[in-house]
Every structure is written in C-alpha cells, then in structure tokens.
Design a protein around this motif. Structure first.
Motif, PDB file in Angstrom:
ATOM      1  N   ILE A   1     -11.377 -28.433 -52.834  1.00 43.47           N
ATOM      2  CA  ILE A   1     -12.095 -28.476 -51.556  1.00 43.47           C
ATOM      3  C   ILE A   1     -12.086 -27.093 -50.896  1.00 43.47           C
ATOM      4  CG2 ILE A   1     -12.052 -29.449 -49.224  1.00 43.47           C
ATOM      5  CD1 ILE A   1     -10.922 -32.046 -50.578  1.00 43.47           C
ATOM      6  N   ALA A   2     -10.934 -26.433 -50.924  1.00 42.93           N
ATOM      7  CA  ALA A   2     -10.837 -25.096 -50.322  1.00 42.93           C
ATOM      8  C   ALA A   2     -11.814 -24.126 -50.986  1.00 42.93           C
ATOM      9  CB  ALA A   2      -9.406 -24.571 -50.437  1.00 42.93           C
ATOM     10  N   LEU A   3     -11.886 -24.154 -52.298  1.00 37.59           N
ATOM     11  CA  LEU A   3     -12.786 -23.236 -53.007  1.00 37.59           C
ATOM     12  C   LEU A   3     -14.250 -23.557 -52.727  1.00 37.59           C
ATOM     13  CD1 LEU A   3     -10.914 -22.853 -56.417  1.00 37.59           C
ATOM     14  CD2 LEU A   3     -10.818 -21.376 -54.394  1.00 37.59           C
ATOM     15  N   THR A   4     -14.563 -24.835 -52.616  1.00 33.37           N
ATOM     16  CA  THR A   4     -15.936 -25.217 -52.288  1.00 33.37           C
ATOM     17  C   THR A   4     -16.304 -24.764 -50.882  1.00 33.37           C
ATOM     18  OG1 THR A   4     -15.852 -27.114 -53.785  1.00 33.37           O
ATOM     19  CG2 THR A   4     -17.528 -27.169 -52.046  1.00 33.37           C
ATOM     20  N   LEU A   5     -15.404 -24.952 -49.928  1.00 26.89           N
ATOM     21  CA  LEU A   5     -15.669 -24.495 -48.564  1.00 26.89           C
ATOM     22  C   LEU A   5     -15.787 -22.972 -48.515  1.00 26.89           C
ATOM     23  CD1 LEU A   5     -13.393 -26.858 -46.437  1.00 26.89           C
ATOM     24  CD2 LEU A   5     -15.891 -26.856 -46.561  1.00 26.89           C
TER      25      LEU A   5
ATOM     26  N   ARG B   1     -18.556 -19.821 -47.001  1.00 27.59           N
ATOM     27  CA  ARG B   1     -18.025 -18.798 -46.088  1.00 27.59           C
ATOM     28  C   ARG B   1     -17.137 -19.362 -44.986  1.00 27.59           C
ATOM     29  NH1 ARG B   1     -19.958 -16.908 -50.049  1.00 27.59           N
ATOM     30  NH2 ARG B   1     -21.307 -15.107 -50.207  1.00 27.59           N
ATOM     31  N   VAL B   2     -16.447 -20.446 -45.298  1.00 26.99           N
ATOM     32  CA  VAL B   2     -15.451 -20.987 -44.382  1.00 26.99           C
ATOM     33  C   VAL B   2     -14.150 -20.240 -44.633  1.00 26.99           C
ATOM     34  CG1 VAL B   2     -14.105 -23.041 -43.748  1.00 26.99           C
ATOM     35  CG2 VAL B   2     -16.536 -23.267 -44.343  1.00 26.99           C
ATOM     36  N   LYS B   3     -13.490 -19.804 -43.579  1.00 30.92           N
ATOM     37  CA  LYS B   3     -12.182 -19.170 -43.715  1.00 30.92           C
ATOM     38  C   LYS B   3     -11.131 -20.274 -43.842  1.00 30.92           C
ATOM     39  CE  LYS B   3     -13.371 -14.899 -41.487  1.00 30.92           C
ATOM     40  NZ  LYS B   3     -13.077 -13.932 -40.457  1.00 30.92           N
ATOM     41  N   ILE B   4     -10.241 -20.115 -44.812  1.00 29.89           N
ATOM     42  CA  ILE B   4      -9.331 -21.186 -45.177  1.00 29.89           C
ATOM     43  C   ILE B   4      -7.874 -20.821 -44.918  1.00 29.89           C
ATOM     44  CG2 ILE B   4      -8.566 -22.724 -47.033  1.00 29.89           C
ATOM     45  CD1 ILE B   4     -11.553 -23.003 -46.524  1.00 29.89           C
ATOM     46  N   ALA B   5      -7.150 -21.702 -44.233  1.00 31.86           N
ATOM     47  CA  ALA B   5      -5.695 -21.617 -44.166  1.00 31.86           C
ATOM     48  C   ALA B   5      -5.187 -22.446 -45.343  1.00 31.86           C
ATOM     49  CB  ALA B   5      -5.177 -22.168 -42.842  1.00 31.86           C
ATOM     50  N   VAL B   6      -4.623 -21.756 -46.330  1.00 36.12           N
ATOM     51  CA  VAL B   6      -4.144 -22.394 -47.554  1.00 36.12           C
ATOM     52  C   VAL B   6      -2.702 -22.844 -47.327  1.00 36.12           C
ATOM     53  CG1 VAL B   6      -3.644 -22.071 -50.009  1.00 36.12           C
ATOM     54  CG2 VAL B   6      -5.654 -20.947 -48.986  1.00 36.12           C
ATOM     55  N   HIS B   7      -2.508 -24.145 -47.234  1.00 37.30           N
ATOM     56  CA  HIS B   7      -1.162 -24.690 -47.043  1.00 37.30           C
ATOM     57  C   HIS B   7      -0.512 -24.941 -48.400  1.00 37.30           C
ATOM     58  CE1 HIS B   7       1.475 -28.265 -47.179  1.00 37.30           C
ATOM     59  NE2 HIS B   7       2.124 -27.559 -46.270  1.00 37.30           N
ATOM     60  N   TYR B   8       0.777 -24.658 -48.457  1.00 32.40           N
ATOM     61  CA  TYR B   8       1.569 -24.999 -49.632  1.00 32.40           C
ATOM     62  C   TYR B   8       2.980 -25.328 -49.174  1.00 32.40           C
ATOM     63  CZ  TYR B   8       3.728 -20.363 -49.335  1.00 32.40           C
ATOM     64  OH  TYR B   8       4.420 -19.260 -48.915  1.00 32.40           O
ATOM     65  N   TYR B   9       3.713 -26.007 -50.051  1.00 28.76           N
ATOM     66  CA  TYR B   9       5.091 -26.360 -49.728  1.00 28.76           C
ATOM     67  C   TYR B   9       6.058 -25.411 -50.422  1.00 28.76           C
ATOM     68  CZ  TYR B   9       9.444 -29.025 -49.593  1.00 28.76           C
ATOM     69  OH  TYR B   9      10.746 -29.411 -49.440  1.00 28.76           O
TER      70      TYR B   9
ATOM     71  N   GLU C   1      -8.803 -16.565 -55.162  1.00 34.48           N
ATOM     72  CA  GLU C   1     -10.068 -17.200 -55.567  1.00 34.48           C
ATOM     73  C   GLU C   1     -10.998 -17.392 -54.370  1.00 34.48           C
ATOM     74  OE1 GLU C   1     -11.362 -17.918 -58.585  1.00 34.48           O
ATOM     75  OE2 GLU C   1      -9.616 -16.866 -59.411  1.00 34.48           O
ATOM     76  N   ILE C   2     -10.435 -17.695 -53.223  1.00 37.18           N
ATOM     77  CA  ILE C   2     -11.235 -17.819 -52.001  1.00 37.18           C
ATOM     78  C   ILE C   2     -11.911 -16.492 -51.703  1.00 37.18           C
ATOM     79  CG2 ILE C   2     -10.986 -18.006 -49.466  1.00 37.18           C
ATOM     80  CD1 ILE C   2      -8.898 -20.267 -50.065  1.00 37.18           C
ATOM     81  N   ARG C   3     -11.170 -15.417 -51.826  1.00 33.25           N
ATOM     82  CA  ARG C   3     -11.721 -14.084 -51.562  1.00 33.25           C
ATOM     83  C   ARG C   3     -12.791 -13.709 -52.582  1.00 33.25           C
ATOM     84  NH1 ARG C   3      -5.819 -11.878 -49.733  1.00 33.25           N
ATOM     85  NH2 ARG C   3      -6.059 -12.484 -47.537  1.00 33.25           N
ATOM     86  N   LYS C   4     -12.619 -14.119 -53.824  1.00 30.78           N
ATOM     87  CA  LYS C   4     -13.637 -13.865 -54.853  1.00 30.78           C
ATOM     88  C   LYS C   4     -14.944 -14.572 -54.517  1.00 30.78           C
ATOM     89  CE  LYS C   4     -10.593 -13.208 -58.832  1.00 30.78           C
ATOM     90  NZ  LYS C   4     -10.162 -13.784 -60.121  1.00 30.78           N
TER      91      LYS C   4
END
Length: 109
Positions: free
Chosen positions: A21-25, A29-37, A49-52
C-alpha cells in the motif's frame, strides 16, 4: 481525486500488505511515514523504494501494543508532516489493545 501532496501513516508498512500500500501511494506522490516495530532494514528498504517512485517519507519505530509509543509515533509524524491525510492500520491482529478504548489519540497531542 489527486493524492499528490497528501501525507500518510501506515502501520507495519515495512513489509507485506502495508508495504504494498505504501509503495502504491508513493506512486501517487503521497509522502509516507513508514512504521516498523523491529526490522529497521526492511523499513529503510521500503523508504528507499518510496523515494525511487518519486515520493518521500520518514521512518517511525513503535511497538503498537504500547499506547505511550503510539502517541510518540503520532507526535513524530506531526512534527515531520504537520498534517495527516491518510492513516491505515496494518497492525498485527494479535495486538487487541491497539483497537480498544481509551485510545484517544489525535495529531493535536
């Protein structure tokens, strides 16, 4: 409706469905806060990949079973984005406390 310039926080977006979903958004050109644990390597890879795909974002680490860390996560997103247009929870289903009241969390906190 254009998504360009919007801001999103997607929990568990370093891998799996959240990453997809993050990569599709990001393609929109949606800016993404990538959450991880725990897997910061996967999170960094997702952000790369988002930046690419022509967008940008940031990494936010949090254990979403701990309310105080959820609050910190939202504070970090607010400091970076100043707004949040899209919030998608892909949190682990075995973390029922994430969905139970009194989770009164807003960007204003």
């Amino acid at each position: 409706m254009s998504l360009e310039g919007k801001h999103a926080l997607i929990t568990r977006s370093s891998r799996g469905i959240g990453r997809g979903i993050a990569l599709t958004l990001a393609e929109h050109r949606v800016k993404i806060a990538v959450h991880y644990y725990q897997n910061d390597r996967a999170a960094k890879d997702t952000l790369a990949e988002i930046r690419k795909r022509g967008s940008d974002g940031l990494l936010v680490q949090a254990d979403v079973s701990r309310p105080e860390l959820i609050v910190q996560m939202f504070r970090k997103v607010r400091a970076a984005f100043n707004t949040l247009d899209i919030f998608l929870s892909c949190a682990r289903p075995e973390v029922p406390t994430f969905f139970q009241p009194p989770m009164d969390i807003t960007l204003e906190q």
